[in-house]
Design an enzyme around this catalytic site. Structure first.
Site, short mmCIF file in Angstrom:
data_model
loop_
_atom_site.label_atom_id
_atom_site.label_comp_id
_atom_site.label_asym_id
_atom_site.label_seq_id
_atom_site.Cartn_x
_atom_site.Cartn_y
_atom_site.Cartn_z
N TYR A 138 0.84 -1.20 0.00
CA TYR A 138 0.00 0.00 0.00
C TYR A 138 0.88 1.26 0.00
O TYR A 138 0.52 2.29 0.55
CB TYR A 138 -0.97 0.01 1.19
CG TYR A 138 -1.88 -1.21 1.29
CD1 TYR A 138 -2.10 -2.06 0.21
CD2 TYR A 138 -2.53 -1.50 2.48
CE1 TYR A 138 -2.91 -3.17 0.31
CE2 TYR A 138 -3.36 -2.62 2.59
CZ TYR A 138 -3.53 -3.45 1.50
OH TYR A 138 -4.34 -4.56 1.62
N HIS A 172 0.53 -11.94 1.33
CA HIS A 172 -0.27 -11.17 0.37
C HIS A 172 -0.25 -11.91 -0.97
O HIS A 172 0.62 -11.68 -1.81
CB HIS A 172 0.38 -9.79 0.21
CG HIS A 172 -0.56 -8.68 -0.02
ND1 HIS A 172 -0.26 -7.36 0.24
CD2 HIS A 172 -1.83 -8.67 -0.52
CE1 HIS A 172 -1.28 -6.60 -0.09
NE2 HIS A 172 -2.24 -7.36 -0.56
N1 LIG Z 1 -4.99 -8.53 1.10
C1 LIG Z 1 -5.48 -8.18 -0.04
O1 LIG Z 1 -5.19 -8.79 -1.06
C2 LIG Z 1 -6.43 -7.05 -0.04
C3 LIG Z 1 -7.02 -6.68 -1.22
C4 LIG Z 1 -7.90 -5.66 -1.17
C5 LIG Z 1 -8.15 -5.04 0.03
N2 LIG Z 1 -7.53 -5.41 1.17
C6 LIG Z 1 -7.77 -4.73 2.47
O2 LIG Z 1 -9.15 -4.62 2.66
C7 LIG Z 1 -9.49 -3.23 2.76
C8 LIG Z 1 -10.85 -3.03 2.15
O3 LIG Z 1 -10.85 -3.34 0.77
P1 LIG Z 1 -11.22 -2.27 -0.31
O4 LIG Z 1 -10.79 -0.91 0.16
O5 LIG Z 1 -10.74 -2.77 -1.61
O6 LIG Z 1 -12.79 -2.40 -0.38
P2 LIG Z 1 -14.08 -2.01 0.51
O7 LIG Z 1 -13.78 -1.80 1.92
O8 LIG Z 1 -15.11 -2.99 0.10
O9 LIG Z 1 -14.53 -0.61 -0.19
C9 LIG Z 1 -13.84 0.57 -0.02
C10 LIG Z 1 -14.50 1.59 -0.94
O10 LIG Z 1 -15.88 1.74 -0.56
C11 LIG Z 1 -16.16 3.10 -0.29
N3 LIG Z 1 -17.03 3.15 0.90
C12 LIG Z 1 -16.71 2.82 2.18
N4 LIG Z 1 -17.76 2.99 2.99
C13 LIG Z 1 -18.79 3.44 2.20
C14 LIG Z 1 -20.12 3.80 2.47
N5 LIG Z 1 -20.65 3.77 3.71
N6 LIG Z 1 -20.88 4.25 1.42
C15 LIG Z 1 -20.37 4.31 0.16
N7 LIG Z 1 -19.10 3.96 -0.14
C16 LIG Z 1 -18.31 3.54 0.87
C17 LIG Z 1 -14.82 3.75 -0.02
O11 LIG Z 1 -14.85 5.12 -0.40
P3 LIG Z 1 -14.55 6.26 0.72
O12 LIG Z 1 -13.08 6.18 0.98
O13 LIG Z 1 -15.01 7.51 0.07
O14 LIG Z 1 -15.38 5.90 1.92
C18 LIG Z 1 -13.86 2.95 -0.87
O15 LIG Z 1 -13.76 3.47 -2.16
C19 LIG Z 1 -8.36 -2.49 2.07
O16 LIG Z 1 -8.24 -1.14 2.49
C20 LIG Z 1 -7.19 -3.32 2.50
O17 LIG Z 1 -6.82 -2.98 3.83
C21 LIG Z 1 -6.69 -6.41 1.14
#
Ligand SMILES: NC(=O)c1ccc[n+]([C@@H]2O[C@H](COP(=O)([O-])OP(=O)(O)OC[C@H]3O[C@@H](n4cnc5c(N)ncnc54)[C@H](OP(=O)(O)O)[C@@H]3O)[C@@H](O)[C@H]2O)c1
Length: 252
Positions: A54, A118
Site C-alpha cells: 500500500y 499477500h
Molecule cells: N490482502 C489483499 O489482497 C487485499 C485486497 C484488497 C483489500 N484489502 C484490504 O481490505 C481493505 C478493504 O478493501 P477495499 O478498500 O478494496 O474495499 P471495501 O472496503 O469494500 O470498499 C472501499 C471503498 O468503498 C467506499 N465506501 C466505504 N464505505 C462506504 C459507504 N458507507 N458508502 C459508500 N461507499 C463507501 C470507499 O470510499 P470512501 O473512501 O469515500 O469511503 C472505498 O472506495 C483495504 O483497504 C485493505 O486494507 C486487502
C-alpha cells in the site's frame, strides 16, 4: 485485546495508483488521516490493516500511531511490493524476514499483531512450495509477530491456509460469495477470518435499498466472521459503516 467487528483498511492512506475504486480520490494529508484514526478509535475500531504494497501506508501509520501503539491491533503483510506503479511478488523465506524487519521499522514498533501472506493468486503454490507460512511461524516464535495467516484469492487456498495458520483474509460481499466455504472452515477450526472488499471496493450493489446495511447483514450473519476490514477515508462513511455493523450484530 479482541479485534473489533470492523477494521480500518488503509490502501487509500498510502496509494492512489493501480487501484480499482469507482471514484478518483486524494490521499488524505496528515491532519485528515489523524482525524480519521481518532474517529475510528472513538467508534470502537481497534484493528488497522496495512501492507508494504500500500505504498506509503505503513510509513505513515508509524508516525500517526507513534503515541498510541498499544491502542491498536496492526495487521500487515508480506510477499507483495509496489514498485514504480507495478506489483512484484517474492514469497521466499529471505524476503519474508527482510520485509518484516522493514515493516517493524516503518511502523515504529517492536511487534506486529498479525502478518498475512499477500497472495498473487497462486495460493496453493505459495502454501505448498514457498515456505512462507513456515517462515512466519519461526518469526512468531521469536516474538516479532503475534499471529500469522494468508490473504487468499481461491477457495482451496483459503481452506488450506486456515489449516496451516492462525487466520485467513478472504473476499466476501453481496456480489461475490464464492469463498463462503473458507468462512465455514474458519468457523469449524476456530481460526480468524478477516473479510476484505466487504463493500465490493465501493462498487455497491444497486439492487438493494441500503447496500451498506445489506453488506454488513451478509457478513455478520456468518458465525465465522472475526472482522470486516473496510477501506474508507470519508468520515461520514466510517460512521455509517459502524452504525450498520452494530445494527447487524444486534440482530445476530
Ligand atoms: N490482502 C489483499 O489482497 C487485499 C485486497 C484488497 C483489500 N484489502 C484490504 O481490505 C481493505 C478493504 O478493501 P477495499 O478498500 O478494496 O474495499 P471495501 O472496503 O469494500 O470498499 C472501499 C471503498 O468503498 C467506499 N465506501 C466505504 N464505505 C462506504 C459507504 N458507507 N458508502 C459508500 N461507499 C463507501 C470507499 O470510499 P470512501 O473512501 O469515500 O469511503 C472505498 O472506495 C483495504 O483497504 C485493505 O486494507 C486487502
Amino acid at each position: 485485546m479482541l479485534v473489533s467487528a470492523l477494521g480500518l483498511g488503509t490502501v487509500k492512506l498510502g496509494r492512489d495508483q493501480g487501484v480499482k475504486y469507482p471514484d478518483d480520490f486524494t490521499i488524505p494529508d496528515d491532519r485528515e488521516a489523524a482525524a480519521l484514526l481518532a474517529q475510528a478509535r472513538e467508534l470502537g475500531i481497534n484493528l488497522i490493516d496495512t501492507a508494504p504494497a500500500y505504498d506509503k501506508s505503513e510509513q505513515r501509520l508509524g508516525s500517526l500511531l507513534k503515541d498510541q501503539r498499544s491502542d491498536w491491533l496492526i495487521c500487515s503483510k508480506v510477499g507483495e511490493e509496489f514498485c514504480d506503479g507495478q506489483s512484484q511478488f517474492d514469497f521466499s523465506p529471505e524476503h519474508t524476514r527482510t520485509s518484516i524487519e522493514r515493516s517493524l521499522k516503518r511502523l515504529r514498533t517492536d511487534y506486529i499483531d498479525m502478518v498475512l501472506v499477500h497472495s498473487d493468486g497462486n495460493d496453493m503454490d505459495i502454501i505448498n512450495q514457498r515456505g512462507t507460512l513456515q517462515t512466519l511461524e519461526e518469526i512468531k516464535q521469536r516474538g516479532l509477530i503475534r499471529a500469522f495467516g494468508m490473504s487468499t484469492k481461491t477457495v482451496a487456498g483459503g481452506i488450506a491456509a486456515a489449516a496451516a495458520s492462525d487466520m485467513v483474509m478472504l473476499t466476501y460481499n453481496l456480489a461475490y460469495r464464492d469463498e463462503v466455504a473458507v468462512l465455514d472452515e474458519c468457523a469449524r477450526l476456530g481460526k480468524g477470518a478477516l473479510i476484505k472488499k466487504a463493500l465490493a471496493s465501493g462498487h455497491l450493489a444497486r439492487d438493494y435499498e441500503d447496500p451498506v446495511q445489506a453488506s454488513m447483514d451478509l457478513i455478520f450473519s456468518h458465525p465465522g466472521t472475526s472482522s470486516a476490514i473496510i477501506g474508507t477515508i470519508t468520515p461520514k462513511h466510517l460512521e455509517a459503516n459502524v452504525l450498520a455493523a452494530r445494527n447487524s450484530l444486534e440482530v445476530r
